[in-house]
Design a protein around this motif. Structure first.
Motif, PDB file in Angstrom:
ATOM      1  N   ARG A   1       3.442  -6.986 -15.615  1.00  0.00           N
ATOM      2  CA  ARG A   1       2.626  -6.684 -16.791  1.00  0.00           C
ATOM      3  C   ARG A   1       2.592  -7.873 -17.749  1.00  0.00           C
ATOM      4  N   ARG A   2       3.696  -8.584 -17.844  1.00  0.00           N
ATOM      5  CA  ARG A   2       3.768  -9.739 -18.742  1.00  0.00           C
ATOM      6  C   ARG A   2       2.819 -10.846 -18.307  1.00  0.00           C
ATOM      7  N   VAL A   3       2.759 -11.133 -17.015  1.00  0.00           N
ATOM      8  CA  VAL A   3       1.969 -12.281 -16.564  1.00  0.00           C
ATOM      9  C   VAL A   3       0.495 -11.924 -16.325  1.00  0.00           C
ATOM     10  N   LEU A   4       0.180 -10.633 -16.262  1.00  0.00           N
ATOM     11  CA  LEU A   4      -1.203 -10.213 -16.028  1.00  0.00           C
ATOM     12  C   LEU A   4      -1.988 -10.282 -17.330  1.00  0.00           C
ATOM     13  N   ARG A   5      -3.180 -10.854 -17.273  1.00  0.00           N
ATOM     14  CA  ARG A   5      -4.008 -10.961 -18.477  1.00  0.00           C
ATOM     15  C   ARG A   5      -4.511  -9.580 -18.896  1.00  0.00           C
ATOM     16  N   PRO A   6      -4.821  -9.369 -20.170  1.00  0.00           N
ATOM     17  CA  PRO A   6      -5.420  -8.100 -20.601  1.00  0.00           C
ATOM     18  C   PRO A   6      -6.695  -7.816 -19.806  1.00  0.00           C
ATOM     19  N   GLY A   7      -6.787  -6.627 -19.269  1.00  0.00           N
ATOM     20  CA  GLY A   7      -7.929  -6.275 -18.435  1.00  0.00           C
ATOM     21  C   GLY A   7      -7.759  -6.641 -16.975  1.00  0.00           C
ATOM     22  N   GLY A   8      -6.690  -7.352 -16.650  1.00  0.00           N
ATOM     23  CA  GLY A   8      -6.436  -7.725 -15.266  1.00  0.00           C
ATOM     24  C   GLY A   8      -6.042  -6.527 -14.418  1.00  0.00           C
ATOM     25  N   LYS A   9      -6.074  -6.712 -13.098  1.00  0.00           N
ATOM     26  CA  LYS A   9      -5.853  -5.612 -12.174  1.00  0.00           C
ATOM     27  C   LYS A   9      -4.539  -5.770 -11.414  1.00  0.00           C
ATOM     28  N   LEU A  10      -3.860  -4.652 -11.227  1.00  0.00           N
ATOM     29  CA  LEU A  10      -2.753  -4.545 -10.287  1.00  0.00           C
ATOM     30  C   LEU A  10      -3.270  -3.756  -9.087  1.00  0.00           C
ATOM     31  N   LEU A  11      -3.308  -4.397  -7.922  1.00  0.00           N
ATOM     32  CA  LEU A  11      -3.773  -3.763  -6.689  1.00  0.00           C
ATOM     33  C   LEU A  11      -2.558  -3.497  -5.814  1.00  0.00           C
ATOM     34  N   PHE A  12      -2.454  -2.303  -5.275  1.00  0.00           N
ATOM     35  CA  PHE A  12      -1.230  -1.963  -4.543  1.00  0.00           C
ATOM     36  C   PHE A  12      -1.500  -1.097  -3.320  1.00  0.00           C
ATOM     37  N   ALA A  13      -0.672  -1.317  -2.315  1.00  0.00           N
ATOM     38  CA  ALA A  13      -0.552  -0.418  -1.161  1.00  0.00           C
ATOM     39  C   ALA A  13       0.939  -0.345  -0.874  1.00  0.00           C
ATOM     40  N   GLU A  14       1.498   0.831  -1.031  1.00  0.00           N
ATOM     41  CA  GLU A  14       2.940   1.008  -0.935  1.00  0.00           C
ATOM     42  C   GLU A  14       3.255   2.303  -0.192  1.00  0.00           C
ATOM     43  N   HIS A  15       4.463   2.389   0.321  1.00  0.00           N
ATOM     44  CA  HIS A  15       4.930   3.686   0.823  1.00  0.00           C
ATOM     45  C   HIS A  15       5.986   4.199  -0.145  1.00  0.00           C
ATOM     46  N   GLY A  16       6.153   5.513  -0.199  1.00  0.00           N
ATOM     47  CA  GLY A  16       7.114   6.037  -1.159  1.00  0.00           C
ATOM     48  C   GLY A  16       7.309   7.527  -1.059  1.00  0.00           C
ATOM     49  N   ARG A  17       7.722   8.091  -2.177  1.00  0.00           N
ATOM     50  CA  ARG A  17       8.137   9.495  -2.228  1.00  0.00           C
ATOM     51  C   ARG A  17       6.982  10.423  -1.856  1.00  0.00           C
ATOM     52  N   ALA A  18       7.260  11.333  -0.951  1.00  0.00           N
ATOM     53  CA  ALA A  18       6.253  12.254  -0.426  1.00  0.00           C
ATOM     54  C   ALA A  18       6.178  13.515  -1.286  1.00  0.00           C
TER      55      ALA A  18
END
Length: 204
Positions: A122-139
């Motif tokens: 969050r610190r390094v992402l510019r305002p309005g920037g995107k976090l794109l994710f594909a993860e596995h996790g809790r079902a």
């Protein structure tokens, strides 16, 4: 464990991440990246060929030297310049608000202090920037969650710190991101290991 972690585990990770079931996730997630991109946990570089011309630069962060070496070997397949950051996601060596997109694919499960890493993203992402994710996790299924909780302590030891039971959406939102889009569901395979989260978020 040194030889296992430094030599065997990187090759096992590379082999596991070549699962053809993961290709559509890579195509969608990486295809949505644009501008200056920070990829968290580039691993052996399997995402690099999927970056499009909308990307100006890829900053490939990876703490494991053997995986960095493997990724360098395929970096020429990317359509944008690739710079490697051999560092931890919990202490990203970049200035504040300096990237347009952050990509994380099957990485949040194994970062020791994921909350700290998300705060850094969050610190390094510019305002309005995107976090794109594909993860596995809790079902969502209680019976699967019980198995995830039982298996995680042993699984972490053999799978490079991977947690099967992390609640990905809750973690992302708890770090100050607003989820714009998310799709979840199982892919073929053992259910404790195959509940996927795919989507995008923006910093609040």
């Amino acid at each position: 464990m040194g030889f296992y972690n430094d030599v065997i585990l990187p090759r096992l990770c590379d082999l596991a991440m070549r699962n053809k079931q993961l290709l559509p996730f890579r195509e969608r997630v990486i295809g949505a990246a644009e501008g200056r991109v920070l990829e968290i946990g580039v691993g052996s570089g399997l995402n690099l060929p999927f970056y499009r011309s909308s990307v100006q630069e890829v900053l490939a962060l990876e703490p494991a030297p053997r995986l960095v070496s493997m990724a360098r070997g395929v970096s020429h397949q990317a359509k944008a310049p690739v710079s490697f950051l051999e560092a931890s996601a919990e202490a990203i060596p970049l200035a504040q608000h300096c990237v347009d997109t952050i990509v994380t694919t099957w990485t949040m499960c194994s970062i020791p202090h994921a909350e700290a890493a998300l705060a850094e993203m969050r610190r390094v992402l510019r305002p309005g920037g995107k976090l794109l994710f594909a993860e596995h996790g809790r079902a969502p299924d209680e019976s699967v969650r019980r198995w995830q909780d039982r298996l995680t302590p042993a699984w972490r030891c053999i799978a490079g710190g991977c947690h099967l039971n992390r609640p990905i959406r809750i973690m992302i939102e708890g770090a100050g991101f607003r989820v714009d889009r998310i799709e979840t569901g199982y892919i073929p395979g053992p259910r404790p290991m195959t509940y996927m989260y795919e989507g995008s978020a923006r910093r609040n």
